[in-house]
Scaffold this active site. Structure first.
Site, mmCIF file in Angstrom:
data_model
loop_
_atom_site.group_PDB
_atom_site.id
_atom_site.type_symbol
_atom_site.label_atom_id
_atom_site.label_comp_id
_atom_site.label_asym_id
_atom_site.label_seq_id
_atom_site.Cartn_x
_atom_site.Cartn_y
_atom_site.Cartn_z
ATOM 1 N N LYS A 73 0.824 -1.209 0.000
ATOM 2 C CA LYS A 73 0.000 0.000 0.000
ATOM 3 C C LYS A 73 0.860 1.262 0.000
ATOM 4 O O LYS A 73 0.333 2.373 -0.067
ATOM 5 C CB LYS A 73 -0.927 -0.008 1.204
ATOM 6 C CG LYS A 73 -1.948 -1.144 1.158
ATOM 7 C CD LYS A 73 -2.831 -1.163 2.390
ATOM 8 C CE LYS A 73 -3.821 -2.314 2.346
ATOM 9 N NZ LYS A 73 -4.682 -2.365 3.554
ATOM 10 N N ASP B 106 -9.566 -25.835 -5.396
ATOM 11 C CA ASP B 106 -8.379 -25.089 -4.967
ATOM 12 C C ASP B 106 -7.091 -25.639 -5.575
ATOM 13 O O ASP B 106 -6.286 -24.883 -6.137
ATOM 14 C CB ASP B 106 -8.252 -25.130 -3.446
ATOM 15 C CG ASP B 106 -9.156 -24.131 -2.750
ATOM 16 O OD1 ASP B 106 -9.840 -23.357 -3.449
ATOM 17 O OD2 ASP B 106 -9.189 -24.120 -1.511
ATOM 18 N N TYR C 131 -17.040 -22.823 -5.982
ATOM 19 C CA TYR C 131 -16.572 -22.881 -7.363
ATOM 20 C C TYR C 131 -16.945 -24.207 -8.021
ATOM 21 O O TYR C 131 -17.408 -24.236 -9.164
ATOM 22 C CB TYR C 131 -15.054 -22.672 -7.423
ATOM 23 C CG TYR C 131 -14.559 -21.498 -6.612
ATOM 24 C CD1 TYR C 131 -15.252 -20.291 -6.604
ATOM 25 C CD2 TYR C 131 -13.403 -21.590 -5.842
ATOM 26 C CE1 TYR C 131 -14.806 -19.211 -5.856
ATOM 27 C CE2 TYR C 131 -12.951 -20.522 -5.093
ATOM 28 C CZ TYR C 131 -13.649 -19.337 -5.092
ATOM 29 O OH TYR C 131 -13.212 -18.287 -4.340
ATOM 30 N N ARG D 157 -5.583 -1.785 -8.589
ATOM 31 C CA ARG D 157 -5.692 -0.667 -7.640
ATOM 32 C C ARG D 157 -4.401 -0.474 -6.855
ATOM 33 O O ARG D 157 -4.050 0.657 -6.507
ATOM 34 C CB ARG D 157 -6.866 -0.905 -6.688
ATOM 35 C CG ARG D 157 -8.229 -0.769 -7.359
ATOM 36 C CD ARG D 157 -9.340 -0.635 -6.340
ATOM 37 N NE ARG D 157 -9.514 -1.836 -5.529
ATOM 38 C CZ ARG D 157 -10.278 -2.871 -5.892
ATOM 39 N NH1 ARG D 157 -10.920 -2.854 -7.066
ATOM 40 N NH2 ARG D 157 -10.412 -3.909 -5.099
ATOM 41 N N HIS E 130 -15.367 -19.860 -1.993
ATOM 42 C CA HIS E 130 -14.366 -20.871 -1.643
ATOM 43 C C HIS E 130 -14.562 -22.076 -2.536
ATOM 44 O O HIS E 130 -15.525 -22.155 -3.318
ATOM 45 C CB HIS E 130 -14.466 -21.251 -0.164
ATOM 46 C CG HIS E 130 -13.848 -20.240 0.751
ATOM 47 N ND1 HIS E 130 -12.489 -19.998 0.782
ATOM 48 C CD2 HIS E 130 -14.403 -19.391 1.650
ATOM 49 C CE1 HIS E 130 -12.229 -19.049 1.676
ATOM 50 N NE2 HIS E 130 -13.378 -18.657 2.206
ATOM 51 N N ASP E 131 -13.657 -23.032 -2.404
ATOM 52 C CA ASP E 131 -13.646 -24.219 -3.255
ATOM 53 C C ASP E 131 -15.038 -24.806 -3.455
ATOM 54 O O ASP E 131 -15.453 -25.086 -4.587
ATOM 55 C CB ASP E 131 -12.714 -25.264 -2.617
ATOM 56 C CG ASP E 131 -12.663 -26.574 -3.379
ATOM 57 O OD1 ASP E 131 -11.639 -26.847 -4.009
ATOM 58 O OD2 ASP E 131 -13.651 -27.350 -3.331
#
Length: 379
Positions: free
Chosen positions: A66, A160, A134, A95, A130-131
């Protein structure tokens, strides 16, 4: 050195799939530099040893991404890297100022690998997940499990690790190979939803054609009595995969069951009764007794081992399937190469433990490292 000896990779540290990708590359000889978050590194208990099984063989720095100086430090690393593993949600790297555009501007040969659950675009792209989410959206969770029961998540190996970390490692290797012809890097969008779908390639067409039925009723999903897990007398289990007739006959002979007693092997109407018969027989001996009985037979019978039992099994010991690092067992590098075998180069380290050596090996002057520490950009 391994087949990837000389390849330099910057790994932005995230959860399991990213470090797993970096581990696969490091095991094959790549020089992988983990870039951890400064705030996470400061919170570590350094009195305890580093034991993350996906970190051995990697160097580590902890950067404040950052801060402008932290971003510049990362971009300098990208200048001399062959590949980058980025694990943020879409738009986060941009960003921060470390997305593909500034990195490839500094190093057009860079392979910039992006690993996410949902991918870089699409309705779900900005969402958390999370896995289990998906693989659910990929249609890869619904087929897994037993008939009449809810789908069973295969822990987080399908999305994952297989459909995520391994997919990106494969993508990076492909992009590096392509770069030998063009001299140019590129951006890889490795999404676990895509990878999970890829793992189930044969089953989409099979379901659409009617060849593959409902969950738990098919040849390979515990529907068949000859492809099943059976409990033994000691409350352990054996795995049976006797699909081909010659193996099936060996299985029945070892169990002392007459084939005529069960009916034709591929007659699905007989599978439930046949399964009950096999289950009753398997409960008469212990797991190891059954393994001893089938040791000389090609019946496709194997013990269901716990992870710790697997480490000590004679076959795995002979092959060196597992190794011990810092007193902790873990799988050895795979696959095996005849001339350039993979290896784990050193133990795991805490975030930032070897920052000086790491940055100097990547072209930073020692005085620059000291200055970065003084500014709080580097831990």
């Amino acid at each position: 050195m391994g087949p990837l000896g000389g390849v330099r990779v910057v790994e932005l540290v995230g959860l399991g799939p990213g470090p797993f990708c970096g581990m696969l590359l490091a095991d094959m000889g790549a020089d992988v530099l983990r870039v951890d978050r400064v705030e996470s590194a400061r919170a570590l208990d350094r009195s305890r040893p580093a034991t993350n099984p996906m970190d051995p063989g990697k160097a580590s720095v902890a950067l404040d991404l950052k801060a402008a100086d932290g971003v510049e430090t990362f971009l300098r690393l990208a200048e001399s890297a062959d590949a980058c593993v980025e694990v943020f949600r879409p738009g986060v790297a941009e960003r921060l100022g470390i997305g593909p555009e500034p990195c490839l501007a500094r190093n057009p040969r860079l392979v910039y690998g992006r690993l996410t659950g949902w991918g870089q675009e699409g309705e779900y792209a900005p969402r958390a997940g999370h896995d289990i989410d998906y693989i659910a959206l990929a249609g890869a969770l619904e087929p897994l499990g037993r008939a009449g029961a809810p789908p069973t998540p295969p822990i987080n190996v399908l999305g994952d690790f297989a459909g995520g970390g391994m997919l990106l490692a494969f993508g990076i290797a492909c992009a590096l190979f392509e770069r030998e012809r063009t001299g140019l890097g590129q951006v890889i969008d490795a999404a676990m939803v895509d990878g999970a779908a890829l793992m189930l390639t044969p089953f989409y067409a099979a379901r659409a054609s009617g060849f593959w039925g409902e969950r738990g009723t098919n040849l390979l999903d515990t529907g068949a009595h000859f492809y099943e897990v059976y409990e033994t007398a000691d409350a352990r289990f054996v795995a049976v995969g006797a699909i081909e007739p010659k193996f099936y006959n060996e299985l029945l002979d070892g169990l002392g069951i007459d084939a005529d007693e069960l009916g034709p092997q591929m007659d699905r109407t007989t599978w439930p009764a046949s399964k009950a018969r096999l289950a009753a027989v398997f409960r008469t001996r212990t797991r190891d007794e059954w393994c001893a009985l089938f040791a000389g037979r090609d019946a496709c019978v194997a013990p269901v081992l716990t992870p710790l039992e697997a480490v000590d099994h004679p076959h795995n010991r002979t092959r060196g399937t597992f190794m011990e690092l810092g007193g902790v067992p873990q799988p050895a590098p795979a696959p095996r190469f005849s001339r350039t075998p993979g290896a784990v180069h050193g133990p795991a380290s805490h975030a930032g433990d070897d920052a000086e050596r790491a940055l100097e090996s990547w072209g930073f002057d020692p005085s620059e490292v000291v200055e970065l520490r003084e500014r709080g950009v580097l831990l």
